[in-house]
Enzyme design. Structure first.
Site, PDB file in Angstrom:
ATOM      1  N   HIS A 136      39.748  34.230 -32.383  1.00 16.08           N
ATOM      2  CA  HIS A 136      40.652  33.798 -31.326  1.00 16.08           C
ATOM      3  C   HIS A 136      40.267  32.353 -30.980  1.00 16.08           C
ATOM      4  O   HIS A 136      39.105  31.982 -31.094  1.00 16.08           O
ATOM      5  CB  HIS A 136      40.406  34.724 -30.129  1.00 16.08           C
ATOM      6  CG  HIS A 136      41.391  34.605 -29.019  1.00 16.08           C
ATOM      7  ND1 HIS A 136      41.338  33.614 -28.082  1.00 16.08           N
ATOM      8  CD2 HIS A 136      42.444  35.395 -28.686  1.00 16.08           C
ATOM      9  CE1 HIS A 136      42.319  33.791 -27.208  1.00 16.08           C
ATOM     10  NE2 HIS A 136      43.012  34.857 -27.550  1.00 16.08           N
TER      11      HIS A 136
ATOM     12  N   ASP B 102      32.594  38.896 -29.619  1.00 15.75           N
ATOM     13  CA  ASP B 102      33.740  38.884 -28.710  1.00 15.75           C
ATOM     14  C   ASP B 102      34.361  40.283 -28.760  1.00 15.75           C
ATOM     15  O   ASP B 102      34.991  40.660 -29.738  1.00 15.75           O
ATOM     16  CB  ASP B 102      34.712  37.799 -29.187  1.00 15.75           C
ATOM     17  CG  ASP B 102      36.071  37.856 -28.512  1.00 15.75           C
ATOM     18  OD1 ASP B 102      36.305  38.776 -27.687  1.00 15.75           O
ATOM     19  OD2 ASP B 102      36.897  36.989 -28.801  1.00 15.75           O
TER      20      ASP B 102
ATOM     21  N   GLN C 127      38.923  42.667 -27.752  1.00 14.07           N
ATOM     22  CA  GLN C 127      39.922  43.521 -28.382  1.00 14.07           C
ATOM     23  C   GLN C 127      39.346  44.896 -28.741  1.00 14.07           C
ATOM     24  O   GLN C 127      40.075  45.817 -29.063  1.00 14.07           O
ATOM     25  CB  GLN C 127      40.413  42.822 -29.657  1.00 14.07           C
ATOM     26  CG  GLN C 127      41.822  43.113 -30.057  1.00 14.07           C
ATOM     27  CD  GLN C 127      42.827  42.815 -28.969  1.00 14.07           C
ATOM     28  OE1 GLN C 127      43.525  43.711 -28.528  1.00 14.07           O
ATOM     29  NE2 GLN C 127      42.907  41.572 -28.523  1.00 14.07           N
TER      30      GLN C 127
ATOM     31  N   LYS D 281      42.462  43.863 -20.553  1.00 18.06           N
ATOM     32  CA  LYS D 281      42.853  44.526 -21.804  1.00 18.06           C
ATOM     33  C   LYS D 281      42.436  46.002 -21.812  1.00 18.06           C
ATOM     34  O   LYS D 281      42.696  46.716 -22.766  1.00 18.06           O
ATOM     35  CB  LYS D 281      42.264  43.786 -22.993  1.00 18.06           C
ATOM     36  CG  LYS D 281      42.937  42.422 -23.160  1.00 18.06           C
ATOM     37  CD  LYS D 281      42.525  41.662 -24.368  1.00 18.06           C
ATOM     38  CE  LYS D 281      43.321  40.356 -24.408  1.00 18.06           C
ATOM     39  NZ  LYS D 281      42.811  39.422 -25.407  1.00 18.06           N
TER      40      LYS D 281
ATOM     41  N   CYS E 206      46.994  33.012 -30.684  1.00 14.72           N
ATOM     42  CA  CYS E 206      45.780  32.245 -30.418  1.00 14.72           C
ATOM     43  C   CYS E 206      44.827  32.291 -31.607  1.00 14.72           C
ATOM     44  O   CYS E 206      43.603  32.289 -31.436  1.00 14.72           O
ATOM     45  CB  CYS E 206      45.044  32.744 -29.169  1.00 14.72           C
ATOM     46  SG  CYS E 206      45.966  32.487 -27.665  1.00 14.72           S
TER      47      CYS E 206
END
Ligand SMILES: *Cc1c(COP(=O)(O)O)cnc(C)c1O
Length: 404
Positions: free
Chosen positions: A121, A198, A201, A224, A362
């Site tokens: 991202h 990260d 997600q 999210k 992104c």
């Protein structure tokens, strides 16, 4: 027992119409919807407990402080961090990554190498480029194959004693690929590099165990995972958090201030300058409670079923191509119709009540890799249904007919 119809009743927004059609919300990888249980916590906080935290001796302030700190502990337990002060409450993944990137400015020297995966991202690329500009560090990319899987043998070759940091997403927001982060972390540690994963997600689909992963940093955005926007977490191993300098100066992050010198507060406050998103942090905890009550095993199994069904149905459409076909992936389908711009499909889908994301998500380097301007991305959550998949497939067929 997982009962999607019962679960859907928790999400008032799923009852609304868009352009005269029932909403089919398939943009969950951008943000998930909020259940009434979490909305209630937000409303109740402002109705009953709103006050600034950590400073006041009065009752409201103490209540708000307790609620906020209890949320931190909830988050700690959920991600199995060893200590609550290893959970830094931030405004979200982007903020979390910038804390680490800024902190490493003090630790990276000219010629040191930072590895990032090819499927990052932008929020996991740009801060490292800025870090390299400040320090003379060198950014190197772990490439991927056409399926959207990292080339781990190239990763092995890239790793060396110059590698100081490795950054990778747990799950790609554009492709849905689940990356082999256990292996990435272990190998990075073998050359003494730190790892930031990260998890923005991944958090909606799997529970990452900080201690088992032995990860150095892990980031999450509450919006999210059924929580509100503007709040998230940075997990950092205590030793690293002590090593990194603070990111922002301000109230709350200090121990003592004179005009000559300021000493910083201990963890986690050193990284939490200013009045935080108090209600957001409390609602983040409530969102985890909500999802845990459903159960992540059931969530994963159901979403997998939706993914398989949607993949099969979409591929029945002539000229449809899916990007990101990794063996190990979550319920994200990025696709294009031959000869049609993704924006055009997305606009017609919206007219039909179907919310998807179109564009580069992104993650422009991924689009460059496939030599496409963008994709249509449908991302499924545990409250979506097979009927909604059918609505998506019908809408794509109709859009294609209108556009070709
Ligand atoms: C959404 C997302 C981000 C950015 O999260 P923010 O909440 O916008 O800070 C970063 N990485 C991935 C993989 C994402 O899906």
């Amino acid at each position: 027992m997982f009962d999607v119809n019962k679960i859907r009743k928790d999400f008032p927004i799923l009852n609304r119409e868009v352009n005269g059609k029932p909403l089919v919300y398939l943009d969950n990888a951008a943000t998930s919807q909020t259940p009434q249980q979490v909305i209630d916590v937000i409303v109740s906080y402002y109705q009953n407990n709103n006050a600034n935290i950590h400073r006041g001796v009065h009752t409201l302030s103490q209540e708000a402080t307790d609620m906020y700190e209890q949320a931190r502990v909830k988050i700690q337990k959920h991600f199995n961090a060893a200590q609550a002060h290893e959970i830094i409450l931030t405004s979200g993944t982007t903020h979390s990554i910038n804390i680490v990137a800024n902190g490493f400015s003090a630790l990276i020297k000219k010629g040191d190498e930072i590895l990032v995966s090819a499927m990052e991202h932008h929020s996991n690329i740009v801060p490292w480029q800025m870090l390299c500009e400040r320090t003379g560090g060198v950014l190197k990319v772990i490439p991927m194959n056409q399926e959207g899987e990292l080339l781990m043998e190239v990763y092995d070759e890239l790793l060396c004693e110059k590698t100081k940091l490795v950054f990778c997403n747990h799950i790609s927001n554009a492709l849905g690929t689940i990356n082999p982060i256990e292996e990435i972390i272990e190998k990075a540690h073998s050359v003494g590099a730190a790892v930031l994963i990260d998890g923005a997600q991944a958090a909606p689909h799997v529970i990452a165990d900080m201690q088992k992963l032995d990860v150095d940093f892990y980031t999450v955005s509450a919006h999210k995972i059924c929580g509100p926007t503007g709040v998230g977490m940075l997990y950092g191993k205590e030793a690293w958090l002590h090593k990194l300098p603070p990111y922002q100066g301000g109230g709350e992050m200090i121990a003592e201030v004179t005009f000559e010198k300021t000493t910083y507060a201990g963890l986690p406050h050193k990284f939490e300058a200013g009045t935080p998103n108090i209600c957001g942090g409390i609602a983040f905890g409530a969102a985890l409670d909500y999802m845990n009550a459903i159960g992540f095993d059931d969530i994963a199994a159901y979403e997998h079923e939706l993914l398989a069904y949607a993949t099969e149905k979409l591929l029945e459409i002539d000229g449809l191509k899916i990007y990101g076909t990794a063996k190990n992936k979550t319920s994200v389908i990025s696709f294009n119709m031959e000869g049609i711009h993704p924006y055009d499909i997305g606009s017609i889908l919206d007219k039909l009540g179907v919310a998807v994301r179109t564009g580069h998500h992104c993650a422009q380097p991924i689009m460059d890799f496939y030599k496409i301007p963008g994709t249509v991305r449908a991302s499924f959550c545990f409250y979506n249904t097979k009927d909604e998949v059918n609505a998506l497939v019908d809408a794509v067929r109709r859009a294609t007919k209108m556009l070709s």
